[in-house]
Scaffold this motif. Structure first.
Motif, PDB file in Angstrom:
ATOM      1  N   ASP B 239      -1.137  -0.674 -11.284  1.00 53.49           N
ATOM      2  CA  ASP B 239      -1.236  -0.474 -10.046  1.00 53.49           C
ATOM      3  C   ASP B 239      -0.135  -0.713  -9.034  1.00 53.49           C
ATOM      4  N   ILE B 240      -0.114  -0.359  -7.923  1.00 50.07           N
ATOM      5  CA  ILE B 240       1.241  -0.783  -7.003  1.00 50.07           C
ATOM      6  C   ILE B 240       0.759  -1.105  -5.684  1.00 50.07           C
ATOM      7  N   MET B 241       1.390  -2.114  -5.194  1.00 49.16           N
ATOM      8  CA  MET B 241       1.107  -2.573  -3.786  1.00 49.16           C
ATOM      9  C   MET B 241       2.302  -2.450  -3.110  1.00 49.16           C
ATOM     10  N   VAL B 242       2.896  -1.595  -2.057  1.00 55.90           N
ATOM     11  CA  VAL B 242       3.978  -1.563  -1.302  1.00 55.90           C
ATOM     12  C   VAL B 242       3.732  -2.567  -0.229  1.00 55.90           C
ATOM     13  N   MET B 243       4.768  -3.597  -0.129  1.00 58.19           N
ATOM     14  CA  MET B 243       4.347  -4.246   1.334  1.00 58.19           C
ATOM     15  C   MET B 243       5.770  -4.142   2.130  1.00 58.19           C
ATOM     16  N   TYR B 244       5.381  -4.159   3.374  1.00 56.28           N
ATOM     17  CA  TYR B 244       6.475  -3.971   4.626  1.00 56.28           C
ATOM     18  C   TYR B 244       6.108  -5.185   5.702  1.00 56.28           C
ATOM     19  N   ALA B 245       6.932  -5.878   6.052  1.00 49.77           N
ATOM     20  CA  ALA B 245       6.675  -6.897   7.109  1.00 49.77           C
ATOM     21  C   ALA B 245       5.368  -7.486   6.707  1.00 49.77           C
ATOM     22  N   GLY B 246       5.088  -8.202   5.720  1.00 53.90           N
ATOM     23  CA  GLY B 246       3.930  -8.905   5.285  1.00 53.90           C
ATOM     24  C   GLY B 246       2.662  -8.300   5.175  1.00 53.90           C
ATOM     25  N   ARG B 247       2.716  -6.910   5.284  1.00 59.47           N
ATOM     26  CA  ARG B 247       1.449  -6.207   5.184  1.00 59.47           C
ATOM     27  C   ARG B 247       1.594  -5.184   4.065  1.00 59.47           C
ATOM     28  N   ALA B 248       0.312  -4.533   3.594  1.00 59.81           N
ATOM     29  CA  ALA B 248       0.432  -3.548   2.346  1.00 59.81           C
ATOM     30  C   ALA B 248       0.632  -2.277   3.241  1.00 59.81           C
ATOM     31  N   VAL B 249       1.617  -1.484   2.950  1.00 56.96           N
ATOM     32  CA  VAL B 249       1.377  -0.095   3.774  1.00 56.96           C
ATOM     33  C   VAL B 249       1.100   0.931   2.774  1.00 56.96           C
ATOM     34  N   GLU B 250       1.055   0.708   1.432  1.00 57.11           N
ATOM     35  CA  GLU B 250       0.608   1.755   0.693  1.00 57.11           C
ATOM     36  C   GLU B 250       0.115   1.053  -0.587  1.00 57.11           C
ATOM     37  N   ARG B 251      -0.953   1.532  -1.246  1.00 54.71           N
ATOM     38  CA  ARG B 251      -1.264   1.039  -2.829  1.00 54.71           C
ATOM     39  C   ARG B 251      -2.119   2.273  -3.283  1.00 54.71           C
ATOM     40  N   GLY B 252      -2.259   1.953  -4.582  1.00 53.84           N
ATOM     41  CA  GLY B 252      -2.683   2.914  -5.341  1.00 53.84           C
ATOM     42  C   GLY B 252      -2.349   2.714  -6.848  1.00 53.84           C
ATOM     43  N   THR B 253      -2.733   3.645  -7.703  1.00 59.48           N
ATOM     44  CA  THR B 253      -2.199   3.445  -8.915  1.00 59.48           C
ATOM     45  C   THR B 253      -0.856   3.982  -9.216  1.00 59.48           C
ATOM     46  N   VAL B 254      -0.191   3.446 -10.251  1.00 60.67           N
ATOM     47  CA  VAL B 254       1.333   3.855 -10.376  1.00 60.67           C
ATOM     48  C   VAL B 254       1.608   5.259 -10.398  1.00 60.67           C
ATOM     49  N   ARG B 255       0.831   6.067 -11.056  1.00 62.72           N
ATOM     50  CA  ARG B 255       0.873   7.699 -10.985  1.00 62.72           C
ATOM     51  C   ARG B 255       0.645   7.985  -9.552  1.00 62.72           C
ATOM     52  N   GLU B 256      -0.569   7.668  -9.074  1.00 62.91           N
ATOM     53  CA  GLU B 256      -0.643   8.080  -7.656  1.00 62.91           C
ATOM     54  C   GLU B 256       0.479   7.761  -6.598  1.00 62.91           C
ATOM     55  N   VAL B 257       1.086   6.532  -6.519  1.00 67.89           N
ATOM     56  CA  VAL B 257       2.064   6.283  -5.552  1.00 67.89           C
ATOM     57  C   VAL B 257       3.439   6.936  -5.910  1.00 67.89           C
ATOM     58  N   LEU B 258       3.867   6.955  -7.231  1.00 65.71           N
ATOM     59  CA  LEU B 258       5.052   7.422  -7.677  1.00 65.71           C
ATOM     60  C   LEU B 258       5.112   8.877  -7.440  1.00 65.71           C
ATOM     61  N   LYS B 259       3.932   9.366  -7.741  1.00 65.61           N
ATOM     62  CA  LYS B 259       4.073  10.807  -8.157  1.00 65.61           C
ATOM     63  C   LYS B 259       3.743  11.687  -6.614  1.00 65.61           C
ATOM     64  N   ALA B 260       2.972  10.899  -5.832  1.00 59.97           N
ATOM     65  CA  ALA B 260       2.445  11.511  -4.412  1.00 59.97           C
ATOM     66  C   ALA B 260       2.342  10.338  -3.613  1.00 59.97           C
ATOM     67  N   PRO B 261       3.656   9.626  -3.200  1.00 60.73           N
ATOM     68  CA  PRO B 261       3.628   8.786  -2.373  1.00 60.73           C
ATOM     69  C   PRO B 261       3.231   9.216  -0.940  1.00 60.73           C
ATOM     70  N   GLN B 262       2.632   8.432  -0.227  1.00 65.75           N
ATOM     71  CA  GLN B 262       2.092   8.787   1.338  1.00 65.75           C
ATOM     72  C   GLN B 262       2.525   8.322   2.416  1.00 65.75           C
ATOM     73  N   HIS B 263       3.388   7.175   2.161  1.00 60.86           N
ATOM     74  CA  HIS B 263       3.899   6.068   3.391  1.00 60.86           C
ATOM     75  C   HIS B 263       5.325   6.562   3.650  1.00 60.86           C
ATOM     76  N   PRO B 264       5.734   6.717   4.604  1.00 63.66           N
ATOM     77  CA  PRO B 264       7.162   7.049   4.954  1.00 63.66           C
ATOM     78  C   PRO B 264       8.144   5.713   4.427  1.00 63.66           C
ATOM     79  N   TYR B 265       7.495   4.617   4.488  1.00 55.94           N
ATOM     80  CA  TYR B 265       8.608   3.609   3.737  1.00 55.94           C
ATOM     81  C   TYR B 265       8.538   3.619   2.363  1.00 55.94           C
ATOM     82  N   THR B 266       7.570   4.161   1.843  1.00 52.72           N
ATOM     83  CA  THR B 266       7.533   4.402   0.280  1.00 52.72           C
ATOM     84  C   THR B 266       8.495   5.392  -0.133  1.00 52.72           C
ATOM     85  N   TRP B 267       8.432   6.529   0.925  1.00 58.87           N
ATOM     86  CA  TRP B 267       9.502   7.556   0.690  1.00 58.87           C
ATOM     87  C   TRP B 267      10.983   6.960   0.495  1.00 58.87           C
ATOM     88  N   GLY B 268      11.036   6.345   1.862  1.00 58.02           N
ATOM     89  CA  GLY B 268      12.414   5.614   1.749  1.00 58.02           C
ATOM     90  C   GLY B 268      12.743   4.751   0.545  1.00 58.02           C
TER      91      GLY B 268
END
Ligand SMILES: Nc1ncnc2c1ncn2[C@@H]1O[C@H](COP(=O)(O)OP(=O)(O)OP(=O)(O)O)[C@@H](O)[C@H]1O
Ligand code: SF4
Ligand SMILES: [Mg+2]
Lengths: 325, 355
Positions: B239-268
């Motif tokens: 699983d992955i949790m992407v944090m930005y400024a002390g909050r979770a901005v995206e979370r999901g399984t590794v597959r989900e987040v790396l194959k189909a990321p949803q948050h602009p920060y994760t894209w960055g």
């Protein structure tokens, strides 16, 4: 370790040679004629020359220095007094052998130093640890301001003040005197109590501040956090980790301070009229007593150099990353 | 690894009751400049034996979150609210004594730089053995034997003699192995590894990660792996949790987040790192702008000053309204963009850049 000791001892000897040589050179740079002091009122030029010759002042200073140095190993005779090797010369002002005078005076300085060092180490480190433990709280703030106040005090102010408060006006404690420990241990401690208190009051502050700041620094180190992360108790983190780390700094400073203190606390001894090395230094300077002056200088320098070696060895014991070579 | 998590489960979770469950965690530091909101309303779960990767740029609150789990913040200057449950036991507000018993035994931590994190004054064996003695009451001899056993397990050569070495006598990789041995000596069920390989060179990094993975399989430990490196997460986490400024901005399984990321920060983040598939010809593009001040967070979505896509949000709202992490379960992101918009933007604009 052996290599370290040999290397450092040789280095120390070189330093002592240089120090004594500089003392000689400086002495002759001052336009004072010690022979004139002993020549008396009816001083004829013949008399003066004779005295000068007796004292060995009729040679250039390098020659005199060489004579002094060789006498250490060969011994000599001054004013019909035999001086066996190691012989540090003869004081014409005191009509005594320098070695004997130094041996006579050293116990006073030693006692003064040991007593106050015990007090300022225990109180200083204890208060510093407490302040670090209660960092930012009232205890810390009080300890810090008291030690700031104490460290700004000067011995020539605090000394007479303490004498007045504890001895003259109240008779609470005895006036400072030196009684040899072997004669009467209680008298020894009683006679030195006032100078101990004053001296340690001033020195404690240094150790409080130093202990506090090194403890605070160590407590924020990563390895201390690791110790907490693996479940070590607060006490064990404080003592076994942080204190272990802070010890190096404190031992270093203490070693250097000890060397300085043992070389003679000039102002303290004068303030309390104690006849230690510091007071002797002033007299020998006033009397232009070269051999005594050189003797004191060499003793003081030896102590400082010696404690420097001890400090380095102790540091290596405390911190396994340091290797002696 | 199920994406269809049970309704009450907040994380993308790997199923089952979580071993660690963090809810609405906030960590605030009072400083001279003001209150630092280092962690704000953070929730996540870690299932037994699974690995959660936490990624995010420097200052996003990864370490603060995990130090809060271990209870290592200075209580005088830190305000912690919310709930942290370890194996059902509430840690927020727990006494120091209780926490001491848990640290090193049920949960432990591997720090980034083993040179500074290990005590320079004590031997490796003593540092490992001490943890063991504290929690099991073993004798010195037993603790030493245990330390040797652990050093063997983490692959230190000649463990019987190296056990008496000091950390400075070890190489960087060996020190981190020793650190791992120390953290695992009491078979904890949760290990938090805070950038465990950042201080090591690349070949050693891979070895350390493999070692962690092997030990995890042997012992069934749950791992929280904090890192800047999405590649590391891809290799080791479920699983992955992407944090930005002390909050979770995206979370999901590794597959989900790396194959189909949803948050602009994760894209960055994805665009700013060397391609996971190894195409080195695509230029790296760091996330534009600088991390926000945690004392004065930007209004609305904290990422908005750096976001290239806020114009596309229908009806605005990026600067005024804070987007929640939604949906409540499964793959989720905290962004006002509509689900379809995110998908389109990712496929049309981001993916081609990733190579
Ligand atoms: N004790 C503290 N007092 C005040 N602010 C703090 C404290 N500890 C951390 N912070 C702040 O909290 C924020 C989050 O820090 P944290 O260490 O969690 O970041 P991180 O995500 O681990 O970053 P990195 O990747 O650099 O390790 C930072 O802005 C940091 O300055
Ligand atoms: S909410 Fe707006 S500003 Fe924030 S990430 Fe989404 S589009 Fe960008
Ligand atoms: Mg960090």
């Amino acid at each position: 370790m052996l290599r370290f000791l040999v290397r450092r001892t040789l280095g120390a000897l070189v330093i002592l040679l240089i120090v004594s040589m500089i003392t000689y050179a400086l002495f002759f740079a001052i336009p004072a004629d010690p022979a004139r002091l002993y020549c008396g009122k009816t001083c004829t030029p013949e008399n003066l020359a004779l005295i000068r010759h007796d004292m060995g002042f009729d040679h250039a200073w390098p020659v005199q220095y060489w004579n002094w140095l060789s006498t250490i190993f060969t011994g000599g005779t001054f004013n019909n007094v035999h001086c066996a090797a190691p012989c540090f010369g003869y004081s014409f002002a005191k009509q005594e052998l320098v070695g004997g005078i130094l041996l006579n005076r050293f116990p006073t300085t030693l006692s003064l130093t040991i007593g106050s060092a015990v007090i300022f180490l225990i109180v200083g480190i204890g208060t510093g640890m407490l302040a670090a433990h209660k960092q930012g709280k009232a205890t810390d703030k009080i300890a810090s301001s008291v030690s700031l106040l104490a460290s700004s005090m000067q011995i020539y102010v605090a000394g007479p003040l303490a004498l007045w408060a504890l001895c003259y006006s109240t008779d609470l404690l005895d006036l400072p005197t030196y009684v040899p420990f072997t004669d009467n241990p209680i008298g020894w401690a009683g006679g030195l109590l006032v100078p101990w208190i004053v001296l340690s009051l001033i020195w404690t502050a240094n150790y409080t501040r130093m202990t506090r700041s090194s403890m605070v620094e160590q407590l924020s180190e990563d390895y201390v956090r690791t110790a907490r992360a693996k479940g070590m108790s607060g006490t064990s983190v404080f003592m076994r980790y942080a204190w272990r780390g802070a010890m190096g700094t404190i031992v270093t400073v203490f070693g250097i301070d000890l060397g300085v203190l043992l070389g003679g606390a000039i102002i303290t001894e004068t303030t309390f009229s104690l006849q230690g090395l510091g007071e002797l230094a002033i007299h020998s300077f006033r009397d232009s007593d070269l051999s005594l002056l050189v003797g004191i200088t060499v003793v003081a320098a030896t102590l400082i150099v010696f404690f420097n070696i001890i400090v380095d060895a102790a540091y290596a014991l405390i911190d396994p990353r340091i290797r002696l070579a | 690894m199920t994406t269809q998590a049970k309704p009450e489960e907040v994380s993308a979770g790997s199923g089952g009751t979580p071993f660690l469950s963090v809810r609405d965690l906030s960590v605030r530091f009072s400083t001279e400049d003001g209150v630092v909101r280092a962690v704000d309303n953070l929730s996540f779960d870690v299932a037994p034996g699974s690995t959660l990767g936490i990624v995010g740029e420097s200052g996003s609150g990864k370490s603060v979150t995990n130090l809060a789990v271990l209870g290592l913040h200075n209580p005088d200057r830190t305000e912690i609210t919310g709930s942290i449950k370890l194996d059902g036991q509430e840690l927020v507000g727990a006494s120091n004594r209780e926490l001491e018993k848990l640290r090193g035994r049920k949960m432990s931590m591997i720090f980034q730089d083993p040179l500074t994190a290990l005590s320079p004054f004590h031997t490796i064996g003593r540092q490992i053995g001490e943890t063991y003695r504290k929690h099991t009451g073993a004798s010195k001899k037993e603790a030493r034997d245990r330390a040797i056993e652990m050093l063997t397990r983490v692959g230190i050569p000649q463990p019987t003699s190296r056990v008496d070495d000091y950390p400075h006598q070890f190489s960087g990789g060996m020190r981190q192995r020793a650190m791992i041995a120390m953290s695992l000596v009491c078979d904890p069920k949760l290990v938090i590894a805070d950038e465990p390989t950042t201080a090591l060179d690349v070949t050693v990094q891979a070895q350390i990660l493999d070692l962690l993975k092997d030990l995890q399989q042997e012992m069934g430990t749950a791992i929280i792996l904090i890192t800047h490196d999405l590649g590391v997460v891809a290799r080791t986490a479920q699983d992955i949790m992407v944090m930005y400024a002390g909050r979770a901005v995206e979370r999901g399984t590794v597959r989900e987040v790396l194959k189909a990321p949803q948050h602009p920060y994760t894209w960055g983040l994805l665009s700013s790192m060397p391609s996971l598939t190894g195409d080195v010809n695509v230029p790296l593009k760091p996330v534009r702008g600088t991390p926000p001040s945690l004392i004065n967070l930007p209004s609305g979505c904290p990422f908005h000053p750096r976001c290239d896509f806020r114009e596309e949000v229908i009806g605005g709202g990026c600067t005024s309204e804070r987007p929640p992490l939604s949906p409540a379960t499964g793959h989720a992101a905290a962004c006002h963009l509509k689900q379809v918009q995110r998908q389109d933007i990712f496929i049309d604009q981001i993916k081609p850049r990733l190579g």
